[in-house]
Every structure is written in structure tokens, then in C-alpha cells.
Design a protein around this motif. Structure first.
Motif, PDB file in Angstrom:
ATOM      1  N   LYS A  53       0.744  -1.338   0.011  1.00 19.49           N
ATOM      2  CA  LYS A  53      -0.020   0.143   0.080  1.00 19.49           C
ATOM      3  C   LYS A  53       0.798   1.255  -0.188  1.00 19.49           C
ATOM      4  N   THR A  54       1.961   1.140   0.626  1.00 18.08           N
ATOM      5  CA  THR A  54       2.941   2.403   0.684  1.00 18.08           C
ATOM      6  C   THR A  54       3.289   3.062  -0.951  1.00 18.08           C
ATOM      7  N   HIS A  55       3.751   2.037  -1.548  1.00 23.90           N
ATOM      8  CA  HIS A  55       4.026   2.442  -3.138  1.00 23.90           C
ATOM      9  C   HIS A  55       2.642   2.851  -3.691  1.00 23.90           C
ATOM     10  N   ALA A  56       1.584   2.112  -3.312  1.00 24.09           N
ATOM     11  CA  ALA A  56       0.272   2.281  -4.229  1.00 24.09           C
ATOM     12  C   ALA A  56      -0.230   3.929  -4.043  1.00 24.09           C
ATOM     13  N   PHE A  57       0.344   4.700  -3.006  1.00 23.93           N
ATOM     14  CA  PHE A  57       0.076   6.080  -3.004  1.00 23.93           C
ATOM     15  C   PHE A  57       1.543   6.771  -3.407  1.00 23.93           C
ATOM     16  N   LEU A  58       2.534   6.474  -2.982  1.00 25.65           N
ATOM     17  CA  LEU A  58       3.652   7.115  -3.293  1.00 25.65           C
ATOM     18  C   LEU A  58       3.898   7.240  -4.875  1.00 25.65           C
ATOM     19  N   LEU A  59       3.730   6.037  -5.371  1.00 29.14           N
ATOM     20  CA  LEU A  59       3.939   6.225  -6.852  1.00 29.14           C
ATOM     21  C   LEU A  59       3.149   7.112  -7.493  1.00 29.14           C
ATOM     22  N   PRO A  60       1.593   7.057  -7.615  1.00 26.99           N
ATOM     23  CA  PRO A  60       0.994   8.108  -8.282  1.00 26.99           C
ATOM     24  C   PRO A  60       1.345   9.601  -7.752  1.00 26.99           C
ATOM     25  N   ILE A  61       1.453   9.710  -6.589  1.00 24.87           N
ATOM     26  CA  ILE A  61       1.776  11.096  -5.814  1.00 24.87           C
ATOM     27  C   ILE A  61       2.832  11.922  -6.694  1.00 24.87           C
ATOM     28  N   PHE A  62       3.843  11.030  -6.536  1.00 21.62           N
ATOM     29  CA  PHE A  62       5.140  11.620  -7.150  1.00 21.62           C
ATOM     30  C   PHE A  62       5.088  11.913  -8.371  1.00 21.62           C
ATOM     31  N   ASP A  63       4.430  10.957  -9.040  1.00 22.35           N
ATOM     32  CA  ASP A  63       4.155  11.179 -10.797  1.00 22.35           C
ATOM     33  C   ASP A  63       3.275  12.038 -11.064  1.00 22.35           C
ATOM     34  N   GLY A  64       2.522  12.995 -10.004  1.00 27.32           N
ATOM     35  CA  GLY A  64       1.725  13.969 -10.226  1.00 27.32           C
ATOM     36  C   GLY A  64       2.273  15.238  -9.522  1.00 27.32           C
ATOM     37  N   LEU A  65       3.462  15.395  -9.126  1.00 29.02           N
ATOM     38  CA  LEU A  65       4.039  16.461  -8.506  1.00 29.02           C
ATOM     39  C   LEU A  65       4.496  17.351  -9.567  1.00 29.02           C
ATOM     40  N   ASP A  66       4.138  18.777  -9.151  1.00 25.43           N
ATOM     41  CA  ASP A  66       4.529  19.858 -10.031  1.00 25.43           C
ATOM     42  C   ASP A  66       5.883  20.410  -9.512  1.00 25.43           C
ATOM     43  N   LEU A  67       6.960  19.961 -10.343  1.00 22.21           N
ATOM     44  CA  LEU A  67       8.132  20.177  -9.521  1.00 22.21           C
ATOM     45  C   LEU A  67       8.666  21.609  -9.845  1.00 22.21           C
ATOM     46  N   ASN A  68       7.897  22.444 -10.462  1.00 21.17           N
ATOM     47  CA  ASN A  68       8.183  23.708 -10.823  1.00 21.17           C
ATOM     48  C   ASN A  68       7.701  24.498  -9.586  1.00 21.17           C
ATOM     49  N   LYS A  69       6.821  24.196  -8.687  1.00 18.67           N
ATOM     50  CA  LYS A  69       6.161  24.823  -7.667  1.00 18.67           C
ATOM     51  C   LYS A  69       6.848  24.364  -6.370  1.00 18.67           C
ATOM     52  N   GLU A  70       7.474  25.271  -5.755  1.00 19.77           N
ATOM     53  CA  GLU A  70       8.343  25.149  -4.549  1.00 19.77           C
ATOM     54  C   GLU A  70       7.409  25.344  -3.279  1.00 19.77           C
ATOM     55  N   ASP A  71       6.214  24.722  -3.113  1.00 25.95           N
ATOM     56  CA  ASP A  71       5.376  25.007  -1.926  1.00 25.95           C
ATOM     57  C   ASP A  71       4.712  23.469  -1.743  1.00 25.95           C
ATOM     58  N   VAL A  72       4.014  23.455  -0.343  1.00 27.25           N
ATOM     59  CA  VAL A  72       3.706  21.987   0.174  1.00 27.25           C
ATOM     60  C   VAL A  72       2.275  21.413  -1.122  1.00 27.25           C
ATOM     61  N   GLN A  73       2.476  20.350  -1.570  1.00 26.31           N
ATOM     62  CA  GLN A  73       1.565  19.895  -2.298  1.00 26.31           C
ATOM     63  C   GLN A  73       0.759  18.520  -1.859  1.00 26.31           C
ATOM     64  N   VAL A  74       1.406  17.895  -0.829  1.00 27.58           N
ATOM     65  CA  VAL A  74       0.957  16.792  -0.436  1.00 27.58           C
ATOM     66  C   VAL A  74       1.391  16.544   1.029  1.00 27.58           C
ATOM     67  N   VAL A  75       0.517  16.275   1.853  1.00 29.46           N
ATOM     68  CA  VAL A  75       0.689  15.834   3.459  1.00 29.46           C
ATOM     69  C   VAL A  75       0.310  14.467   3.550  1.00 29.46           C
ATOM     70  N   ILE A  76       1.246  13.561   4.190  1.00 35.09           N
ATOM     71  CA  ILE A  76       1.210  12.246   4.575  1.00 35.09           C
ATOM     72  C   ILE A  76       1.295  12.178   6.004  1.00 35.09           C
ATOM     73  N   THR A  77       0.311  11.561   6.788  1.00 31.62           N
ATOM     74  CA  THR A  77       0.570  11.213   8.045  1.00 31.62           C
ATOM     75  C   THR A  77       0.416   9.947   8.493  1.00 31.62           C
ATOM     76  N   THR A  78       0.918   9.785   9.621  1.00 32.40           N
ATOM     77  CA  THR A  78       1.138   8.146   9.928  1.00 32.40           C
ATOM     78  C   THR A  78       1.178   8.144  11.527  1.00 32.40           C
ATOM     79  N   PRO A  79       0.623   7.380  12.163  1.00 31.30           N
ATOM     80  CA  PRO A  79       0.733   7.443  13.716  1.00 31.30           C
ATOM     81  C   PRO A  79       1.908   6.920  14.469  1.00 31.30           C
ATOM     82  N   SER A  80       2.792   6.328  13.665  1.00 36.54           N
ATOM     83  CA  SER A  80       4.053   6.104  14.454  1.00 36.54           C
ATOM     84  C   SER A  80       5.102   6.535  13.929  1.00 36.54           C
ATOM     85  N   ARG A  81       6.274   6.747  14.521  1.00 34.83           N
ATOM     86  CA  ARG A  81       7.496   7.438  14.166  1.00 34.83           C
ATOM     87  C   ARG A  81       8.123   6.399  12.999  1.00 34.83           C
TER      88      ARG A  81
END
Length: 453
Positions: A53-81
Motif C-alpha cells: 500500500k505504501t507504493h500504491a499512494f507514493l508512486l502516483p503522488i510523485f508522478d503528479g507533483l508539479d516540480l516547478n512549484k516550491e510549496d507544499v503539495q501533499v501531506v502524509i500522516t502516520t501514527p508512528s514515528r
């Protein structure tokens, strides 16, 4: 023919990252989730640990990043460090294949907040990964600017709820863009989670991957009855047989983790322990040592089952069946990964038959085993008594007793003696009865004659 990563038409650097990872074909959760995320829809992915599941969201998210914009585009939260570090490492692996630098921020409790704030003043990350408490702390103080982010991933949502972090995630979501694409991943979707999902998700795509598809076929599930034996000794025997590469031993409580850890240390084994009660810095150091294979044996609580990805685990031992049976899937999911064979051994006491049966209903097939003469060998199915056919005409206990008496050796003339004894007793009883009647009549006659004198 099954799906292929080529079907998703990722950018070249994503394809390079997939090739570097050695992924051949997408897993069931990846097949269902990746196209949905690429189409910008909110999604709920119900799937156990080890499903990809980790790559199920990471792969499409990184594929859709706008690398010309230097601001926050995605937030990923997880309960454990630990899980945050794991996702961060996976994200860095993908990012390194990009020609343009992708800024990734990792924010968890127990780390240097001042340094994080100083770096945020210079630049904002394009991808934020962290635990809810630290991410929200940076957001509410104005250090982390997430208003521009259109994607929010909540990983291990049920665990986020259990640990009391859902309100904090709610605060984070409220500060993000209105047209928010939310991606929720969870082993279970408890009722208390549903109001939160309805608040932020309109017609989400629900992808439920059944348990049977994520229990790796490479894992052999052994079931071993303790039969009242000392569990510490049983664990020691199991981990010192053969040459296991890396053994994860799971216990239900921190106290039990400590107990097993101390016992194995006393036996001279080099062993590590991981649980939620440890200091963050200590836990991080121990995790790094485990990743470097400094330890062959690791005793852990269920925090490790959900939040730690340790490569090369050859054996998993369940000291006990977890209270929440879903955790069993997470524990077993630590072994048999990347095409390797794995063995999961579960110890159970005679009084835990019901729990074992419930696990079997979830699709888990056990192989009954026992330790004999220093070896683990096949044993009888614990249900063999239940499977026996009952006789059609079952005799009552009294008749069974009579049959057993008949089987005993009887002296000659025994039956005749019994008959004579019964007749003799009957005759005596009759004589006594007649005698009593005669006495009664005499007394009655005497009273009558006295009355008329």
C-alpha cells in the motif's frame, strides 16, 4: 494477463525507481488504487500490512507533483514515528531518480524542532511526511504552510484513531485546500472513523482487499500448543533450532516484551527489544541497529507489526494470539516478503481454541506442530476429536456401567446366589409385613374390648 506498471504511463523517473525496487507487477491494492489516485479521486484502501500500500499512494503522488512549484503539495500522516521514517525512506528512493530536486520534509516527535523551523524559514517542502502531533505543531505556529496542498494521505487510519490522533488529523485537514483529495489506508474501517471520512470525502472509491489475498503464500503458519509448558523456554527452543536469519518475536504487552527480552538475554543470546514505552532516541538507535543486522533476535510489541519494515525476517513467533485479531495479519506480514520463504509460529494455550477458530474463519490455515526430541514435527489436528462420528444409538451412563460390570470376571454360580439372596430378602420382608399386620389387629381388638368393660 495481469496488470503491469507500464499500464499507468508514469513519468520516466518513476519507472526507473520501480525498476530499481525490483517490482515486477503491481499488487492487488496497487492495481485498484493507482488509477483512482491518478484520476484525482478520493480513495479508501482497506488492506493489511505487506500488501504494497505504501507504493500504491507514493508512486502516483510523485508522478503528479508539479516540480516547478516550491510549496507544499501533499501531506502524509502516520501514527508512528517508525512508519514515518519508513515512508520517508521509500519517498527518498523514488525522488533520487528525478532530474529536478524534490524537497521532502520528515516531521516526527522526539526530533529537533528548532532545526526544522530554521529549515522551513528557508524553504517549504513539496512533500510532507510525519506524525500528526509534530505536523500540526508546525502548522499552527505558522512554520509549515500547508494551505497550498491538495492531497492528504492518512496511513494506518484505524491505528490513528486508536491512539487518539484523529482530532489532530482533522485540524491538519481543515488548513488544507478545499478541493482536497484524501487517501485513507487502513486495515479496518471502525464505525468511529466513518464520521471523519464523511466530513472530508464525497463519494470516495472504496477498495477492500480481502485478507486471503494479502497473506503471503510463501509463509507457513505453524500452530503450537503450549500444553502448560513454560513459554519462555519454548521460544528459546524454537529460535535456537536450525539457523534462522532474523526472528521477530511478538508479545501482547510491553511487560511481556521485557520479560521475554530479559529471559533470552540471560540465555546468552544477542537480542533487541522494541515497544512504545522506549525513549524515541533509544528506539531510533535500536531500529537502526536492527536494520544493520546487528541483532538476530528482536522482541517487539504490536507497534512494530504496524510501523516497522524490517527486511530479511525469516521467522515470526507469536508469543500469544493478539487481542485484536487483525494484528495477527500485520505480525505474519513481516516475513515471507520479496519472494522469500517465511515461517510464522503461533503459541496458544488450550483455553484459546476460540481465538484460533476465529483466525481460521479469516482465511488463515494453520499447520499443527509440536516439539519432539529437539525438533519441530507435524502433530495431530486439534479438532480431530470433534471430527469423529458419534455412534447412532448412544447408550446412557447407567447402561454403560452395566456393560462394564458384565466384562468383569464373575465367579461360578454368581447369578444363582444373587437370585437366592433376592428371594430370601423378599420372603423376610413379607414375613415382617404379615407379623406387623397381626400385631396391629391384636392391639385394635384389645382396645375395643377395654372400651366396653
Amino acid at each position: 494477463m495481469g496488470a503491469s506498471f507500464k499500464d499507468y504511463h508514469f513519468q520516466p523517473f518513476i519507472d526507473d525507481a520501480i525498476k530499481d525496487l525490483g517490482f515486477r507487477n503491481p499488487t492487488p491494492i496497487q492495481t485498484k488504487v493507482i488509477p483512482t489516485i491518478k484520476h484525482g479521486k478520493s480513495v479508501i484502501g482497506k488492506s493489511a500490512t505487506g500488501s504494497g500500500k505504501t507504493h500504491a499512494f507514493l508512486l502516483p503522488i510523485f508522478d503528479g507533483l508539479d516540480l516547478n512549484k516550491e510549496d507544499v503539495q501533499v501531506v502524509i500522516t502516520t501514527p508512528s514515528r517508525e512508519l514515518a521514517y519508513q515512508i520517508y525512506d521509500n519517498a527518498k528512493q523514488i525522488a533520487k531518480f528525478s532530474d529536478k530536486t524534490i524537497h521532502i520534509g520528515n516531521y516526527v516527535g522526539g526530533t529537533d524542532k528548532e532545526r526544522q523551523v530554521e529549515k522551513l524559514e528557508r524553504e517549504q517542502p513539496q512533500v510532507v511526511i510525519g506524525t500528526p502531533g509534530r505536523v500540526w505543531d508546525l502548522v499552527k505556529n505558522g512554520d509549515l504552510e500547508i494551505h497550498s496542498a491538495h492531497q492528504l494521505v492518512i496511513d494506518e487510519a484505524d491505528m490513528t484513531l486508536d491512539l487518539g490522533f484523529l482530532d489532530t488529523v482533522d485540524e491538519i485537514a481543515s488548513k488544507m485546500a478545499e478541493d482536497l483529495q484524501m487517501m485513507v489506508f487502513s486495515a479496518t474501517v471502525p464505525p468511529k472513523l466513518k464520521p471523519f471520512l464523511k466530513k472530508y470525502m464525497k463519494n470516495p472509491v472504496m477498495n477492500d482487499i480481502p485478507t486471503k489475498t494479502v497473506i503471503n503464500q510463501n509463509v507457513s503458519n505453524w500452530l503450537i500448543s503450549t500444553k502448560g509448558k513454560n513459554k519462555n523456554d519454548l521460544i528459546y527452543q524454537l529460535i535456537t533450532m536450525g539457523e534462522p536469519y532474523l526472528v521477530l518475536i511478538f508479545a501482547n504487552t510491553r511487560e511481556r516484551v521485557d520479560e521475554i527480552y530479559n529471559y533470552l538475554k540471560q540465555q546468552g543470546l544477542k537480542v533487541a527489544e522494541i515497544h512504545g514505552g522506549m525513549q524515541p532516541r533509544v528506539r531510533k538507535r535500536v531500529m537502526k541497529q536492527i536494520q544493520n543486522l546487528d541483532y538476530q533476535f528482536v522482541v517487539a510489541s504490536d507497534l512494530a507489526a504496524r510501523g516497522i519494515d524490517i527486511s530479511g525476517v525469516s521467522h515470526v513467533i507469536n508469543d500469544d494470539i493478539p487481542t485484536d485479531l487483525e494484528y495477527f495479519i500485520h505480525r505474519v506480514g513481516r516475513t515471507g516478503r520479496n519472494g522469500m520463504k517465511g515461517i510464522a509460529m503461533t503459541l496458544y494455550a488450550p483455553g484459546e481454541e476460540q481465538k484460533v477458530s476465529e483466525l481460521e474463519k479469516m482465511g488463515i490455515k494453520f499447520i499443527p506442530k509440536e516439539i519432539k526430541r529437539g525438533e519441530v514435527v507435524d502433530t495431530y489436528d486439534r479438532k480431530r476429536r470433534m471430527k469423529r462420528k458419534e455412534p447412532k444409538n448412544k447408550l446412557d451412563p447407567t447402561m454403560i456401567g452395566l456393560i462394564k460390570k458384565k466384562k468383569k470376571n464373575v465367579k461360578p454360580g454368581y447369578k444363582k446366589k444373587i437370585k437366592r439372596a433376592i428371594k430370601q430378602k423378599s420372603d423376610e420382608d413379607r414375613k415382617i409385613e404379615v407379623r406387623n399386620q397381626i400385631r396391629a389387629r391384636k392391639k385394635q381388638k384389645k382396645r375395643s374390648s377395654q372400651r366396653y368393660q
